[in-house]
Design a protein around this motif. Structure first.
Motif, PDB file in Angstrom:
ATOM      1  N   TYR A  11      35.951  38.786  30.494  1.00 54.52           N
ATOM      2  CA  TYR A  11      37.238  38.237  30.058  1.00 54.52           C
ATOM      3  C   TYR A  11      38.406  39.143  30.443  1.00 54.52           C
ATOM      4  N   ARG A  12      38.172  40.446  30.439  1.00 52.98           N
ATOM      5  CA  ARG A  12      39.244  41.356  30.854  1.00 52.98           C
ATOM      6  C   ARG A  12      39.542  41.198  32.339  1.00 52.98           C
ATOM      7  N   THR A  13      38.504  40.989  33.124  1.00 53.28           N
ATOM      8  CA  THR A  13      38.681  40.834  34.565  1.00 53.28           C
ATOM      9  C   THR A  13      39.316  39.497  34.923  1.00 53.28           C
ATOM     10  N   THR A  14      38.942  38.447  34.225  1.00 48.98           N
ATOM     11  CA  THR A  14      39.394  37.112  34.623  1.00 48.98           C
ATOM     12  C   THR A  14      40.593  36.597  33.833  1.00 48.98           C
ATOM     13  N   ALA A  15      40.638  36.815  32.533  1.00 53.29           N
ATOM     14  CA  ALA A  15      41.655  36.154  31.713  1.00 53.29           C
ATOM     15  C   ALA A  15      42.702  37.097  31.140  1.00 53.29           C
ATOM     16  N   TYR A  16      42.300  38.250  30.620  1.00 52.18           N
ATOM     17  CA  TYR A  16      43.226  39.084  29.867  1.00 52.18           C
ATOM     18  C   TYR A  16      43.721  40.310  30.617  1.00 52.18           C
ATOM     19  N   GLY A  17      43.084  40.674  31.702  1.00 56.70           N
ATOM     20  CA  GLY A  17      43.506  41.851  32.448  1.00 56.70           C
ATOM     21  C   GLY A  17      44.465  41.487  33.564  1.00 56.70           C
ATOM     22  N   LYS A  18      44.354  42.182  34.662  1.00 56.44           N
ATOM     23  CA  LYS A  18      45.236  41.936  35.796  1.00 56.44           C
ATOM     24  C   LYS A  18      44.766  40.769  36.651  1.00 56.44           C
ATOM     25  N   GLY A  19      43.582  40.255  36.372  1.00 59.75           N
ATOM     26  CA  GLY A  19      43.103  39.096  37.105  1.00 59.75           C
ATOM     27  C   GLY A  19      42.124  39.458  38.205  1.00 59.75           C
ATOM     28  N   TRP A  20      41.342  38.465  38.600  1.00 61.39           N
ATOM     29  CA  TRP A  20      40.295  38.680  39.594  1.00 61.39           C
ATOM     30  C   TRP A  20      40.868  39.080  40.946  1.00 61.39           C
ATOM     31  N   ASP A  21      42.013  38.543  41.326  1.00 61.84           N
ATOM     32  CA  ASP A  21      42.604  38.890  42.622  1.00 61.84           C
ATOM     33  C   ASP A  21      42.899  40.376  42.722  1.00 61.84           C
ATOM     34  N   PHE A  22      43.288  40.965  41.617  1.00 60.57           N
ATOM     35  CA  PHE A  22      43.573  42.395  41.615  1.00 60.57           C
ATOM     36  C   PHE A  22      42.285  43.207  41.720  1.00 60.57           C
ATOM     37  N   TYR A  23      41.307  42.912  40.861  1.00 62.18           N
ATOM     38  CA  TYR A  23      40.090  43.721  40.807  1.00 62.18           C
ATOM     39  C   TYR A  23      39.173  43.514  42.001  1.00 62.18           C
ATOM     40  N   SER A  24      39.164  42.336  42.592  1.00 64.10           N
ATOM     41  CA  SER A  24      38.231  42.061  43.686  1.00 64.10           C
ATOM     42  C   SER A  24      38.541  42.877  44.944  1.00 64.10           C
ATOM     43  N   HIS A  25      39.750  43.378  45.065  1.00 65.12           N
ATOM     44  CA  HIS A  25      40.130  44.174  46.237  1.00 65.12           C
ATOM     45  C   HIS A  25      40.120  45.672  45.954  1.00 65.12           C
ATOM     46  N   GLU A  26      39.623  46.081  44.804  1.00 60.30           N
ATOM     47  CA  GLU A  26      39.606  47.491  44.410  1.00 60.30           C
ATOM     48  C   GLU A  26      38.202  48.066  44.644  1.00 60.30           C
ATOM     49  N   PRO A  27      38.027  48.989  45.608  1.00 59.40           N
ATOM     50  CA  PRO A  27      36.689  49.523  45.900  1.00 59.40           C
ATOM     51  C   PRO A  27      36.067  50.269  44.717  1.00 59.40           C
ATOM     52  N   ILE A  28      36.878  50.935  43.924  1.00 62.24           N
ATOM     53  CA  ILE A  28      36.324  51.667  42.784  1.00 62.24           C
ATOM     54  C   ILE A  28      35.808  50.697  41.726  1.00 62.24           C
ATOM     55  N   PHE A  29      36.402  49.514  41.629  1.00 62.01           N
ATOM     56  CA  PHE A  29      35.878  48.486  40.738  1.00 62.01           C
ATOM     57  C   PHE A  29      34.462  48.108  41.148  1.00 62.01           C
ATOM     58  N   TRP A  30      34.227  47.951  42.447  1.00 60.97           N
ATOM     59  CA  TRP A  30      32.891  47.598  42.917  1.00 60.97           C
ATOM     60  C   TRP A  30      31.911  48.749  42.718  1.00 60.97           C
ATOM     61  N   LEU A  31      32.388  49.984  42.842  1.00 66.67           N
ATOM     62  CA  LEU A  31      31.545  51.137  42.529  1.00 66.67           C
ATOM     63  C   LEU A  31      31.131  51.099  41.059  1.00 66.67           C
ATOM     64  N   LYS A  32      32.072  50.760  40.200  1.00 67.60           N
ATOM     65  CA  LYS A  32      31.779  50.628  38.779  1.00 67.60           C
ATOM     66  C   LYS A  32      30.742  49.540  38.546  1.00 67.60           C
TER      67      LYS A  32
END
Length: 112
Positions: A11-32
């Protein structure tokens, strides 16, 4: 607890955070995400071993743990602890990288 962690992260990634478009392009997010997957996979072996041993105790077929199994469990549990500690570290690095990437780098010469 694991389901609550996954649900809150979703929910933080899709609805309440910065959104999927932001996180999907972050390499450290994928490392996490890799750390979360490794942690989840590493949890299976100790969990199944403990369940098998508790069933054996209930059925009165308990055998002492071999030294080889104890060493393997220790190694897997140590890897779990390292992955568990790495997940918040990756989140911290992601935030730090955001701060660095948001500010323009004016001190670098521009080649034309």
């Amino acid at each position: 607890a694991g389901v609550a962690l996954l649900a809150s992260g979703y929910y933080r990634t899709t609805a309440y955070g910065k959104g999927w478009d932001f996180y999907s392009h972050e390499p450290i997010f994928w490392l996490k995400m890799v750390f979360v997957c490794i942690f989840g996979a590493a949890t299976l072996f100790p969990t199944t071993t403990i369940i098998k041993r508790s069933i054996a105790i209930r059925n009165e077929k308990f055998e002492p743990m071999s030294e080889k199994l104890a060493k393997r469990l220790t190694s897997v549990l140590t890897a779990e602890i390292v992955m568990l500690a790495s997940i918040p570290l990756a989140a911290t690095l992601m935030v730090s990288a955001l701060i660095v990437c948001v500010e323009p780098l004016h001190f670098l010469p521009v080649r034309t």
